[in-house]
Design an enzyme around this catalytic site. Sequence first.
Site, mmCIF file in Angstrom:
data_model
loop_
_atom_site.group_PDB
_atom_site.id
_atom_site.type_symbol
_atom_site.label_atom_id
_atom_site.label_comp_id
_atom_site.label_asym_id
_atom_site.label_seq_id
_atom_site.Cartn_x
_atom_site.Cartn_y
_atom_site.Cartn_z
ATOM 1 N N TYR A 81 0.848 -1.206 0.000
ATOM 2 C CA TYR A 81 0.000 0.000 0.000
ATOM 3 C C TYR A 81 0.878 1.249 0.000
ATOM 4 O O TYR A 81 1.762 1.376 0.821
ATOM 5 C CB TYR A 81 -0.902 0.040 1.225
ATOM 6 C CG TYR A 81 -1.914 -1.056 1.377
ATOM 7 C CD1 TYR A 81 -2.238 -1.904 0.334
ATOM 8 C CD2 TYR A 81 -2.547 -1.280 2.610
ATOM 9 C CE1 TYR A 81 -3.176 -2.914 0.492
ATOM 10 C CE2 TYR A 81 -3.485 -2.288 2.770
ATOM 11 C CZ TYR A 81 -3.780 -3.104 1.714
ATOM 12 O OH TYR A 81 -4.704 -4.113 1.882
ATOM 13 N N LEU A 131 -17.977 -3.022 2.543
ATOM 14 C CA LEU A 131 -19.099 -2.230 2.013
ATOM 15 C C LEU A 131 -19.187 -2.339 0.499
ATOM 16 O O LEU A 131 -19.818 -1.507 -0.162
ATOM 17 C CB LEU A 131 -18.956 -0.762 2.439
ATOM 18 C CG LEU A 131 -19.100 -0.504 3.942
ATOM 19 C CD1 LEU A 131 -18.850 0.961 4.259
ATOM 20 C CD2 LEU A 131 -20.475 -0.932 4.447
ATOM 21 N N ALA A 132 -18.565 -3.368 -0.075
ATOM 22 C CA ALA A 132 -18.630 -3.612 -1.523
ATOM 23 C C ALA A 132 -18.269 -2.353 -2.317
ATOM 24 O O ALA A 132 -19.050 -1.860 -3.130
ATOM 25 C CB ALA A 132 -20.010 -4.135 -1.922
ATOM 26 N N GLY A 148 -18.217 0.593 -1.470
ATOM 27 C CA GLY A 148 -19.093 1.723 -1.183
ATOM 28 C C GLY A 148 -20.531 1.538 -1.622
ATOM 29 O O GLY A 148 -21.395 2.338 -1.256
ATOM 30 N N LEU A 185 -22.767 -0.538 -0.594
ATOM 31 C CA LEU A 185 -23.674 -0.778 0.524
ATOM 32 C C LEU A 185 -23.895 0.458 1.396
ATOM 33 O O LEU A 185 -24.684 0.411 2.330
ATOM 34 C CB LEU A 185 -23.172 -1.954 1.367
ATOM 35 C CG LEU A 185 -23.141 -3.295 0.625
ATOM 36 C CD1 LEU A 185 -22.475 -4.373 1.461
ATOM 37 C CD2 LEU A 185 -24.552 -3.734 0.224
ATOM 38 N N GLY A 207 -25.204 2.953 0.026
ATOM 39 C CA GLY A 207 -26.388 3.524 -0.600
ATOM 40 C C GLY A 207 -26.085 4.729 -1.471
ATOM 41 O O GLY A 207 -26.997 5.356 -2.016
ATOM 42 N N LYS A 208 -24.795 5.024 -1.625
ATOM 43 C CA LYS A 208 -24.393 6.202 -2.408
ATOM 44 C C LYS A 208 -24.625 6.008 -3.900
ATOM 45 O O LYS A 208 -24.855 6.974 -4.631
ATOM 46 C CB LYS A 208 -22.915 6.487 -2.134
ATOM 47 C CG LYS A 208 -22.334 7.682 -2.860
ATOM 48 C CD LYS A 208 -20.863 7.865 -2.488
ATOM 49 C CE LYS A 208 -20.233 9.027 -3.243
ATOM 50 N NZ LYS A 208 -18.797 9.208 -2.888
#
Length: 314
Positions: free
Chosen positions: A53, A212-213, A215, A217, A219-220
Amino acid sequence: MQQRPLGKSSLSVAPLAFGGNVFGWSADQKRSFELLDAFVDAGFNLVDTADVYSAWVPGNSGGDSETIIGKWFKQSGKRDKVIIATKVAKWDKQPGLSPINIAQAVEGSLKRLQTDHIDLYQAHEDDASVPLEETLDAFGRLIDAGKVRVIGASNYSADRLAEALKVSSENHLPRYETLQPDYNLIDRAGYEKDLEPLIRKENIGVISYYSLASGFLSGKYRSESDLAKSSARGGAVKKYLTPRGMQILAALDDIASSHHAKPAQIALAWLMARPGITAPIASATSVEQLHELMGAAELSLSDEDVAQLNTASE
């Protein structure tokens, strides 16, 4: 803060891990320090990074995240409040799991992190070119030398993880106490079918990534027009814009409303409630966003909530 054991080891962590892939990428050093302070000051302690990273960022060469964390350790004096987890094998400067590479790579990570030991040292991916016994023996030497406390695996198949556990047992070598799989409310099948039965049988701690997959999940992203909100994540999220994906978001919205929470918090709380999951990994690039994610640890989903999410994501 509730603490959960990392496998059969003596280490325990709060039920949410901070993903350090953003340090030196979407969070500069100043912001990274702010995020780390907020995370630890709220009672959380597991920070996950890797030597690679964030080598994918133009101008970076790898080791960037570890370097920032090390500078924060020195400035903040909070090393003793952190379970630091890093990884070896995927950096093209020091690839693979040969004993020589492991011995060299750990020295680089220790130097960048400005610490004398790594709490959780993980094989970032399997390396079939090296006998498992040699890899595990190399990790064992680091434990004996006090440079590493516990070892873990990331991106291992169930068969290879089972084989590694067998090799550890038969040769009196340290075993992988943790596993990092790709697992979340929408990507369930791969982990639940093969890995989950094994980790529960062997009492392996699970630190799931892509919690959160990318992002989705949160809901964005609910339509293709929303993909432009993030050039980095839009492409990864597009595959979730399906009837099943919308069904999952609807369930998250419904349960979030009843808990006065956000969809991302419900998605993380679902992971935390899954038997065998120790601490899902989540990343944030603002302190406000981080506080929202940390709020998931305060939620307690009912059996009905979990059942509704399970049904929506079948």
